[in-house]
Design a protein around this motif. Structure first.
Motif, PDB file in Angstrom:
ATOM      1  N   VAL A  63     -26.583   3.075  -9.092  1.00  0.00           N
ATOM      2  CA  VAL A  63     -28.032   2.902  -9.469  1.00  0.00           C
ATOM      3  C   VAL A  63     -29.127   3.916  -9.166  1.00  0.00           C
ATOM      4  O   VAL A  63     -30.028   3.635  -9.753  1.00  0.00           O
ATOM      5  CB  VAL A  63     -27.431   2.127  -7.539  1.00  0.00           C
ATOM      6  CG1 VAL A  63     -28.821   1.069  -6.983  1.00  0.00           C
ATOM      7  CG2 VAL A  63     -26.117   0.416  -7.250  1.00  0.00           C
ATOM      8  N   ALA A  64     -28.289   5.056  -7.910  1.00  0.00           N
ATOM      9  CA  ALA A  64     -28.969   5.813  -8.615  1.00  0.00           C
ATOM     10  C   ALA A  64     -29.841   6.807  -9.253  1.00  0.00           C
ATOM     11  O   ALA A  64     -29.420   6.292 -10.357  1.00  0.00           O
ATOM     12  CB  ALA A  64     -29.227   7.225  -7.422  1.00  0.00           C
ATOM     13  N   GLY A  65     -30.749   7.408  -8.902  1.00  0.00           N
ATOM     14  CA  GLY A  65     -31.039   8.064 -10.825  1.00  0.00           C
ATOM     15  C   GLY A  65     -31.089   9.483 -10.793  1.00  0.00           C
ATOM     16  O   GLY A  65     -30.502  10.043 -11.455  1.00  0.00           O
ATOM     17  N   ALA A  66     -30.641   9.928  -9.017  1.00  0.00           N
ATOM     18  CA  ALA A  66     -29.788  11.473  -8.735  1.00  0.00           C
ATOM     19  C   ALA A  66     -29.131  10.919  -7.435  1.00  0.00           C
ATOM     20  O   ALA A  66     -29.832  10.654  -6.932  1.00  0.00           O
ATOM     21  CB  ALA A  66     -31.631  12.550  -9.061  1.00  0.00           C
ATOM     22  N   ILE A  67     -28.363  12.572  -7.466  1.00  0.00           N
ATOM     23  CA  ILE A  67     -27.942  11.860  -6.764  1.00  0.00           C
ATOM     24  C   ILE A  67     -26.913  13.464  -5.564  1.00  0.00           C
ATOM     25  O   ILE A  67     -26.203  14.645  -6.807  1.00  0.00           O
ATOM     26  CB  ILE A  67     -25.990  11.471  -6.072  1.00  0.00           C
ATOM     27  CG1 ILE A  67     -25.733  11.239  -5.015  1.00  0.00           C
ATOM     28  CG2 ILE A  67     -25.765  11.165  -7.580  1.00  0.00           C
ATOM     29  CD1 ILE A  67     -25.190   9.105  -4.564  1.00  0.00           C
ATOM     30  N   THR A  68     -26.979  14.288  -5.009  1.00  0.00           N
ATOM     31  CA  THR A  68     -26.012  15.150  -4.523  1.00  0.00           C
ATOM     32  C   THR A  68     -24.788  15.161  -3.941  1.00  0.00           C
ATOM     33  O   THR A  68     -24.339  13.614  -3.654  1.00  0.00           O
ATOM     34  CB  THR A  68     -26.887  16.010  -3.104  1.00  0.00           C
ATOM     35  OG1 THR A  68     -27.164  15.249  -2.364  1.00  0.00           O
ATOM     36  CG2 THR A  68     -27.882  16.168  -3.616  1.00  0.00           C
ATOM     37  N   PRO A  69     -23.608  15.874  -4.851  1.00  0.00           N
ATOM     38  CA  PRO A  69     -22.588  14.657  -4.226  1.00  0.00           C
ATOM     39  C   PRO A  69     -21.412  16.182  -3.174  1.00  0.00           C
ATOM     40  O   PRO A  69     -22.119  16.709  -2.353  1.00  0.00           O
ATOM     41  CB  PRO A  69     -21.432  15.997  -5.219  1.00  0.00           C
ATOM     42  CG  PRO A  69     -22.850  16.873  -5.756  1.00  0.00           C
ATOM     43  CD  PRO A  69     -24.094  16.742  -5.601  1.00  0.00           C
ATOM     44  N   VAL A  70     -21.169  15.796  -2.859  1.00  0.00           N
ATOM     45  CA  VAL A  70     -20.091  16.098  -1.593  1.00  0.00           C
ATOM     46  C   VAL A  70     -18.623  16.152  -1.576  1.00  0.00           C
ATOM     47  O   VAL A  70     -18.128  15.159  -1.902  1.00  0.00           O
ATOM     48  CB  VAL A  70     -20.586  15.646  -0.167  1.00  0.00           C
ATOM     49  CG1 VAL A  70     -20.022  16.266   1.512  1.00  0.00           C
ATOM     50  CG2 VAL A  70     -22.658  15.391   0.522  1.00  0.00           C
ATOM     51  N   PRO A  71     -18.456  17.272  -1.331  1.00  0.00           N
ATOM     52  CA  PRO A  71     -18.665  18.623  -1.147  1.00  0.00           C
ATOM     53  C   PRO A  71     -19.209  19.188  -3.129  1.00  0.00           C
ATOM     54  O   PRO A  71     -19.443  18.496  -3.372  1.00  0.00           O
ATOM     55  CB  PRO A  71     -17.330  19.408  -1.036  1.00  0.00           C
ATOM     56  CG  PRO A  71     -16.546  18.498  -2.463  1.00  0.00           C
ATOM     57  CD  PRO A  71     -17.068  17.584  -1.418  1.00  0.00           C
ATOM     58  N   GLY A  72     -20.040  20.177  -2.183  1.00  0.00           N
ATOM     59  CA  GLY A  72     -20.632  20.500  -3.802  1.00  0.00           C
ATOM     60  C   GLY A  72     -21.729  20.231  -4.203  1.00  0.00           C
ATOM     61  O   GLY A  72     -22.898  20.763  -5.179  1.00  0.00           O
ATOM     62  N   GLY A  73     -23.123  20.271  -2.973  1.00  0.00           N
ATOM     63  CA  GLY A  73     -24.161  19.091  -2.893  1.00  0.00           C
ATOM     64  C   GLY A  73     -24.477  20.213  -1.702  1.00  0.00           C
ATOM     65  O   GLY A  73     -24.958  21.347  -2.041  1.00  0.00           O
TER      66      GLY A  73
END
Ligand code: NDP
Length: 292
Positions: free
Chosen positions: A260-270
Motif C-alpha cells: 500500500v505504501a509508497g516507501a517503507i523502512t524494513p525491520v531489521p535493516g532500517g
C-alpha cells in the motif's frame, strides 16, 4: 503497488563516513580526537550488546571511546560522581548513560541524566537539549528520530506542507520526532494509547511514523496509499523452529503495508542501523562545538 524499501544500511554507512571525515579534520586542525564515554550499570544482556556496538562503531570511524562499567548495586550519588568526572574530562566530548538503569536507579533516571553536561549530552535527552529542540535552537538531538528525518531527506521524500502522523509519544522517539518534523514544515499529529479512532488519523498521513513497541501494530488498512512509512519498532517474537532466538519485527505489518505504501523502512535493516550512526554524528558534532 509495491513500496520503495528505504534501507538503513547504505545511509548509515554514509553518516559514519561523514563523521569519520569530520573527526579527521578535528584531529588535523585542532589535534583533538572526539571521545565518547558510555556508562553501563549492571549486566543486562541487551544493554551489553548495544554498548559493544557503540564501542565498535567508535573504533571503526576513529573516535576515542571508553566504557565505564559499574555494578548494579552502586548508589545514585556514586553514579552522579562518575558522570561529573566525565563532564570534566578533556578526552571525553560525549557522555551516554545506557538505559534502562537497573534496580533502584531506574526510578531516578531523569535526575541522573540531568547531571550530564548538556554540551556532552550525545543522546540529546537533557532538558536543555530537549528545550533547544522545541525552541528551534541548534543543540544535540536524540539519535533515533534525527536519523529518521535525515533518512526521509536523503530519500527525497518531501516533508514541507505534508501531513505527518506519529504513533507513540515517548521522550526518546515520539516527542522529539514531532519537533523535528515540525521544523521541516510538516503538519504533525502525535497519537498515543488514548487516541480515539487511530486508523482514521493514520490514514491521513503522507508520512507515518510508528514508535509503539507492539509487533505489526500498523496494518495495511491504517495506511494511505503511497505514504512513506517509517518503522521505529524493534520487537522480538517468541522463538520458533525457523527463528530459535525469536524473529525481529517492527511495529508495522511489513509484508501487507509494503503493498500500500509508497516507501517503507524494513525491520531489521532500517531505522535501527541509523541510531548508532547518528550517535557517531552527535559525538563529532559535540566535539566540534567544544573545540571550534
Ligand atoms: P515507549 O513504550 O516509551 O512508548 C510507546 C508509545 O506507544 C507510547 O506513547 C504509548 O502511548 C504508545 N502506544 C502504546 N499502545 C498504543 C496503542 N494501542 N495505540 C496508540 N499508541 C499506543 O516506546 P519507545 O518510544 O521507547 O519505543 C517504541 C519502539 O521503538 C519500541 O519497539 C522500541 O524498541 C523501538 N525503539 C527503536 C530504536 C531504534 O534504534 N530503532 C530506538 C528506540 C526505540 P502512551 O504514551 O499513552 O502510553
Amino acid at each position: 503497488m509495491t513500496a520503495r524499501i528505504l534501507s538503513g544500511k547504505a545511509f548509515a554507512q554514509a553518516l559514519k563516513d561523514d563523521a569519520r571525515a569530520r573527526a579527521g579534520r578535528l584531529a588535523h586542525e585542532h589535534h583533538v580526537t572526539p571521545g565518547l564515554a558510555v556508562v553501563l550499570v549492571g549486566a543486562d544482556a541487551a544493554s551489553q550488546v548495544y554498548v559493544r556496538n557503540k564501542d565498535k562503531a567508535c573504533a571503526e570511524i576513529g573516535l576515542y571511546s571508553e566504557v565505564v562499567r559499574m555494578p548494579e548495586g552502586i548508589s545514585k550519588q556514586e553514579l552522579i560522581k562518575t558522570i561529573e568526572a566525565l563532564n570534566a574530562s578533556e578526552k571525553i566530548h560525549g557522555i551516554l548513560v545506557q538505559l534502562p538503569l537497573p534496580g533502584k536507579l531506574h526510578a531516578h533516571e531523569t535526575e541522573i541524566l540531568d547531571h550530564i553536561d548538556p554540551a556532552k549530552d550525545v543522546d540529546g535527552f537533557h532538558p536543555v537539549n530537549m528545550g533547544k529542540l522545541v525552541l528551534g535552537i541548534p543543540g544535540l538531538t536524540p539519535c533515533t528520530p534525527a536519523g529518521c528525518v535525515r533518512m526521509l531527506e536523503h530519500a527525497g521524500i518531501p516533508m514541507d506542507g505534508k501531513r505527518a502522523v506519529i504513533v507513540g509519544r515517548s521522550n526518546i522517539v515520539g516527542k522529539p520526532m514531532l519537533h523535528l518534523l515540525l521544523a521541516k514544515n510538516a503538519t504533525v499529529t502525535i497519537c498515543h494509547s488514548h487516541t480515539q479512532d487511530l486508523a482514521s488519523i493514520t490514514r491521513e498521513a503522507d508520512i507515518l511514523v510508528a514508535a509503539v513497541g507492539r509487533p505489526r501494530f500498523i496494518t495495511a488498512d491504517m495506511v494511505k496509499p503511497g505514504a512513506a512509512v517509517i518503522d521505529v519498532g524493534i520487537n522480538r517474537l517468541a522463538p520458533d523452529a525457523e527463528h530459535p532466538r525469536g524473529k525481529l519485527v517492527g511495529d508495522v505489518d511489513f509484508d501487507a503495508v509494503k503493498e500500500v505504501a509508497g516507501a517503507i523502512t524494513p525491520v531489521p535493516g532500517g531505522v535501527g542501523l541509523l541510531t548508532v550512526a547518528m550517535l557517531m554524528q552527535n559525538v563529532v558534532h559535540a566535539a566540534e562545538m567544544q573545540v571550534c
